[in-house]
Design an enzyme around this catalytic site. Structure first.
Site, PDB file in Angstrom:
ATOM      1  N   ASP A  58      -1.858  -1.861   9.833  1.00 24.30           N
ATOM      2  CA  ASP A  58      -2.020  -2.631   8.602  1.00 24.30           C
ATOM      3  C   ASP A  58      -1.381  -4.000   8.763  1.00 24.30           C
ATOM      4  OD1 ASP A  58      -2.917  -3.203   6.111  1.00 24.30           O
ATOM      5  OD2 ASP A  58      -1.372  -2.109   5.038  1.00 24.30           O
ATOM      6  N   GLY A 111       0.804  -1.210   0.000  1.00 23.21           N
ATOM      7  CA  GLY A 111       0.000   0.000   0.000  1.00 23.21           C
ATOM      8  C   GLY A 111       0.836   1.258   0.000  1.00 23.21           C
ATOM      9  N   PHE A 112       2.061   1.151   0.404  1.00 20.48           N
ATOM     10  CA  PHE A 112       2.877   2.355   0.520  1.00 20.48           C
ATOM     11  C   PHE A 112       3.882   2.473  -0.609  1.00 20.48           C
ATOM     12  CE2 PHE A 112       1.656   0.912   4.734  1.00 20.48           C
ATOM     13  CZ  PHE A 112       0.925   2.004   5.156  1.00 20.48           C
TER      14      PHE A 112
END
Ligand SMILES: *[C@@H]1O[C@H](CO)[C@@H](O)[C@H](O)[C@H]1NC(C)=O
Ligand SMILES: *[C@@H]1O[C@H](CO)[C@@H](O)[C@H](O)[C@H]1NC(C)=O
Ligand SMILES: *[C@@H]1O[C@H](CO)[C@@H](O)[C@H](O)[C@H]1NC(C)=O
Ligand SMILES: *[C@@H]1O[C@H](CO)[C@@H](O)[C@H](O)[C@H]1NC(C)=O
Ligand SMILES: *[C@@H]1O[C@H](CO)[C@@H](O)[C@H](O)[C@H]1NC(C)=O
Ligand SMILES: *[C@@H]1O[C@H](CO)[C@@H](O)[C@H](O)[C@H]1NC(C)=O
Ligand SMILES: *[C@@H]1O[C@H](CO)[C@@H](O)[C@H](O)[C@H]1NC(C)=O
Ligand SMILES: *[C@@H]1O[C@H](CO)[C@@H](O)[C@H](O)[C@H]1NC(C)=O
Ligand SMILES: *[C@@H]1O[C@H](CO)[C@@H](O)[C@H](O)[C@H]1NC(C)=O
Ligand SMILES: *[C@@H]1O[C@H](CO)[C@@H](O)[C@H](O)[C@H]1NC(C)=O
Length: 850
Positions: A658, A542-543
């Site tokens: 997360d 996600g990053f």
């Protein structure tokens, strides 16, 4: 002795007699240590009684450095370092000539060498003069006479709480039994501290210092003490309040006996729950009160709140809203700024009320003040509010689950603002206190915003114009420095660490000394990853994407190239990285360094040979078979430890936000390591906030309160951990699995099958043969507790670890989870509509409308 001297071989009757006694009695006493003392029998110093199961031992001992002799009871296995009851704390025997006996009148007595009575059970006239005493496996020392128990040590507690004890308040005689601390480790005489239930029957536990309150637990709500932060019903053993109306006595008890646990009120006035750690061979402290400072009774005084600092040692005191310091005296108490309407109109027949009605100000996360009054009647919050409003002496109310309506009519004392958990508390204030703030917002906010924006804008332009040349110069300097570093690493200046240098201080080089987190040059990263070649791509989180790289020295690294919208400046980023690099734990992936080039920010991690956990547990191939139950359990434990470190033990107290299978990496020996921690900080939200605009997370792992309201706490991580645990055990993905037979998702079906004792149906078919049903069932039980809908019902990570590692806990039964795994399919709420999906199981970042 070489030979017998014939001259000395005369017959010695005394020696013969004692030898006879020796041979006659020794085998008998060794075979079965005695647990009983019969009439006329004497227990001399040096002999002991042992309870039938070999759990407790009773005899003479000397505490610490003292040479005085006391009669005490201790754990047989842990010897006199664990004395939990003392008969004669104030009247020790001064030498080893003492004894314990049943006297001619049937009383239990401690005698000194001259047979003078130092201590006695003082029972007056007994039905008969023949008593028997016995040490039981509960740790209770009981004196029986004519078939009745006439005296027992459990009625005369020392400093240690044992299951089975009924130490409490007698509702008929009003006598309150208490535990009493020792004076010091060397002296069991009564110290300054006592502990017991509140004499006002408020169902609280208190620690007193010379009779003055020092700590209180808050009211019992049927499951937990409301004033103990993060206490969940799963809290070790589960204390219970007895049925005091029936027993005519109020006391708390716990039933699960475990000789590896002790609850002791220590000489320093701190109640500790100690657990024996078999591997390190010492007692470690599982829980202690009062800790931190705000737990000390009324630490900040009346009408004030106490907020802990991060280390718990320097609390902040503030007056309650609507209260102020007396004449600005910062050490004096706080008093109400505006009198309540009912106070103003009291006794004023002409006024007819006068002014606006009083209102209530909501405070959240509160350890409710002491001196509350349980108001029987109101059955919901609004009735409780009504009840408070109509009673002028009511200063505040709270509607507590499990208790009902509590109102405060006396002083507001001992208010601790919890950092998580706690209750809702409604403080009564004069109406004008609210109006002021409302008018303030309406009237001034817009003006203030416009003005400050203008000032900022003008200021920024001015600064830019003035510093243009300086900024350009700095930038040039930085680029030059980076180039020179590349050159140095190429020319082999630092071969083994190739390309690593110390951080460049952006302002004045070298002024604060070199920080210890290496800054990699962009060139070095490019070289290591073959210019971010797609063949080196390990995955996309996600990053941002993650690349594998190899440093010139041969060390493998993983480079995470952060997506650009982190919204953080260079300086902030650097600071965060330095902080995060200091978090080190064997179950966290180690951050080796970082790299910045213009907008490009990269994090450099150690490379994990076995990549991520999802590549094993969800695989169709033989990789899945590699993970047998033992390995899976140790992975679960490792993750739990890493998470506990992030939550509690690290300096930063990080909430991961997360946690998921693809964020668990495995090293070459399959040790699990959590990755991507601290991302929430790097992406610009303060770890202390409890709600956030930016929701980071992954469907299937997000707790209800987080997905729907953006509220997060350590308990959101606990939820994700629970999901992960059930995924590891079942080998199924929560976000995609659906059991069509049961019409339930993974969590729902796990709960149902576990509840119906079909535990093996939950377990991954590839390891059904390798696992123990007991262990796996306990594990699933813990997982289900972690995914409870309400954050407060979930255990903390430290309880999770204790529960995972102990075999004989009776865990509470979890309620059925109702939150759907895949919230995207179950009715879209407004906040998900502007969510940004990266891919099926990747993290999402979405802005929720809070
Ligand atoms: C005492 O220790 C022995 C050996 O370590 C162990 O087998 C036994 O279970 C222990 N007893 C108790 C009551 O803990
Ligand atoms: C109990 O009392 C009886 C009669 O007084 C006496 O004979 C006996 O020795 C006493 N027993 C003990 C154990 O003191
Ligand atoms: C003492 O009395 C209790 C009941 O009051 C009984 O359970 C226990 O077995 C008795 N102990 C002895 C040693 O007689
Ligand atoms: C108990 O309190 C008194 C008065 O505060 C103090 O002098 C004494 O040292 C304390 N005793 C212990 C054992 O702490
Ligand atoms: C504690 O360790 C001892 C040996 O070190 C072992 O015999 C015993 O079984 C262990 N007890 C538990 C409860 O693990
Ligand atoms: C402030 O209040 C404290 C406690 O009430 C008092 O002892 C002290 O004298 C006060 N100081 C001043 C300057 O009023
Ligand atoms: C707390 O506030 C109330 C209401 O203003 C006031 O009557 C009381 O004196 C205050 N208590 C202290 C200790 O200042
Ligand atoms: C009673 O109320 C009136 C009107 O609000 C006010 O002027 C007056 O001072 C009050 N009297 C007292 C004794 O509080
Ligand atoms: C008002 O509250 C006090 C305690 O806060 C209570 O003792 C009293 O009974 C209440 N009065 C009424 C009329 O309910
Ligand atoms: C007692 O507690 C220890 C440590 O928490 C645990 O290892 C052990 O299994 C427990 N024993 C029982 C009988 O509950």
């Amino acid at each position: 002795m070489a030979a017998i001297n014939p001259n000395s071989s005369t017959f010695n009757p005394v020696l013969f007699g004692s030898l006879l006694v020796f041979f006659f009695f020794l085998p008998a006493t060794q075979a079965q240590p005695n647990s009983q003392l019969s009439p006329g029998q004497i227990l001399a110093d040096g002999n002991t009684l042992v309870s039938p199961g070999g759990i407790f031992e009773l005899g003479f001992f000397s505490p610490g450095k003292s040479t005085h002799r006391y009669v005490g009871i201790w754990y047989y296995n842990f010897s006199t370092s664990t004395v939990l009851w003392v008969a004669n704390p104030v009247s020790p025997v001064l030498d080893t000539s003492g004894s314990l006996a049943i006297a001619g009148d049937g009383n239990l007595v401690v005698l000194d060498g001259r047979k003078a009575v130092l201590w006695s059970s003082k029972l007056g006239s007994l039905p008969s003069n023949e008593s028997t005493a016995e040490l039981l496996d509960t740790g209770n020392f009981m004196l029986n006479n004519s078939g009745d128990t006439v005296w027992q040590s459990f009625d005369h507690p020392s400093d240690t709480y044992l299951p089975g004890m009924k130490v409490g308040l007698d509702l008929v005689t009003n006598v309150n039994q208490v535990f009493t601390s020792w004076r010091s480790d060397d002296d069991p005489a009564p110290g300054n501290f006592t502990m017991g239930v509140a004499p006002d029957q408020s169902t609280q536990i208190f620690i007193w210092e010379q009779g003055k309150p020092r700590w209180r637990s808050g009211r019992w709500n049927g499951q937990v003490f409301l004033g103990i932060q993060n206490m969940v019903p799963t809290y070790i053993y589960g204390f219970k309040l007895n049925n005091f109306e029936q027993d005519k006595k109020m006391y708390f008890y716990y039933s699960q006996f475990n000789s590896s646990h002790r609850y002791v009120l220590m000489p320093d006035g701190i109640e500790r729950h100690l657990i024996w750690a078999n591997n390190t061979k010492n007692w470690f402290q599982f829980w202690a009160q009062p800790v931190p400072q705000c737990e000390f009774y009324n630490r900040c005084g009346t009408n004030a709140t106490c907020t802990d600092s991060a280390d718990g040692n320097s609390p902040t005191c503030s007056c309650l809203k609507g209260f102020e310091r007396v004449n600005g005296n910062s050490t004096g108490g706080c008093v109400r700024r505006t009198p309540l309407q009912c106070e103003r109109s009291r006794g004023n027949t002409t006024a007819g009320g006068g002014g606006e009605q009083d209102g209530f100000y909501l405070m959240q996360g509160v350890k409710l003040p002491d001196l509350s009054y349980w108001f029987y009647g109101p059955s919901d919050e609004s009735q409780c509010e009504e009840a408070c409003l109509t009673n002028c002496s009511c200063k505040a109310y709270s509607y507590a689950t499990g208790i009902g309506c509590l109102i405060w009519g006396r002083e507001l004392v001992d208010i601790h603002m919890f950092s998580s958990g706690g209750s809702d508390f409604y403080l009564r204030l004069a109406g004008s206190e609210f109006d002021n703030s409302k008018k303030g917002i309406k009237g001034y906010v817009i003006v203030i915003i416009v003005l400050s924006a203008l000032v900022l804008f003008v200021g920024a332009i001015f600064l830019l114009w003035k510093n243009r040349s300086r900024i350009e110069e700095l930038y040039r300097k930085l680029m030059k420095r980076q180039e020179s570093l590349v050159d140095r690493s190429r020319s082999g200046g630092d071969e083994s660490r190739g390309g690593i240098s110390t951080v460049i201080d952006m302002h004045e080089e070298g002024k604060d000394g070199p920080p210890d987190v290496p800054l990699f040059t962009f060139q070095a990263i490019e070289d290591a990853t073959a210019s971010f070649s797609p063949s080196n791509l390990l995955g996309e989180g996600g990053f941002g994407p993650v690349y594998k790289g190899t440093l010139p020295g041969g060390q493998d690294i993983a480079v995470k190239r952060l997506s650009r919208n982190s919204g953080q400046g260079m300086e902030e980023f650097k600071n965060e990285v330095i902080l995060i690099a200091k978090l080190q734990h064997r179950n966290l992936v180690r951050l080796l360094g970082y790299c910045i080039r213009r907008d490009d920010k990269m994090l450099v991690y150690e490379y994990m040979a076995n990549r991520s956990l999802d590549g094993f547990i969800f695989a169709d191939t033989s990789r899945r078979l590699l993970l047998d139950w033992k390995m899976r359990f140790s992975i679960i434990e490792g993750i739990a430890r890493g998470l506990l470190y992030l939550h509690r033990d690290s300096r930063l107290r990080i909430i991961h936000r997360d946690l998921k299978a693809s964020n668990i990496l495995l090293d070459e020996s399959m040790n699990p390591k959590i990755s991507d921690f601290g991302m929430a900080r790097i992406f610009g939200s303060d770890g202390n906030e409890t709600s956030t605009k930016r929701v980071v997370g992954t469907y299937g792992y997000m707790s209800p309160e987080y997905a729907m309201q953006g509220l997060f706490s350590v308990k959101s991580d606990v939820y994700s951990f629970g999901v992960l645990l059930i995924e590891i055990v079942s080998g199924k993905r929560n976000s995609t699995y659906y059991n069509s037979e049961l019409s339930l998702n993974l969590l729902g079906s796990a709960w149902k099958l576990w509840n119906e004792d079909n535990v093996m149906e939950v377990v991954d078919s590839s390891m059904r043969n390798s696992c123990s049903i007991r262990e796996v069932s306990r594990c699933i039980n813990v997982g289900l507790l972690c995914i409870q809908d309400r954050a407060n019902d979930r255990p903390t990570m430290s309880s999770v670890i204790t529960m995972l590692e102990s075999e004989n806990y009776v865990h509470p039964t979890p309620r059925q989870p109702t939150f759907p795994a895949d919230i995207s399919t179950s009715g879209t709420n407004s906040s998900t509509s502007d969510a940004k999906f990266v891919s099926g199981n990747a993290s999402i970042t979405m802005l929720s409308g809070r």
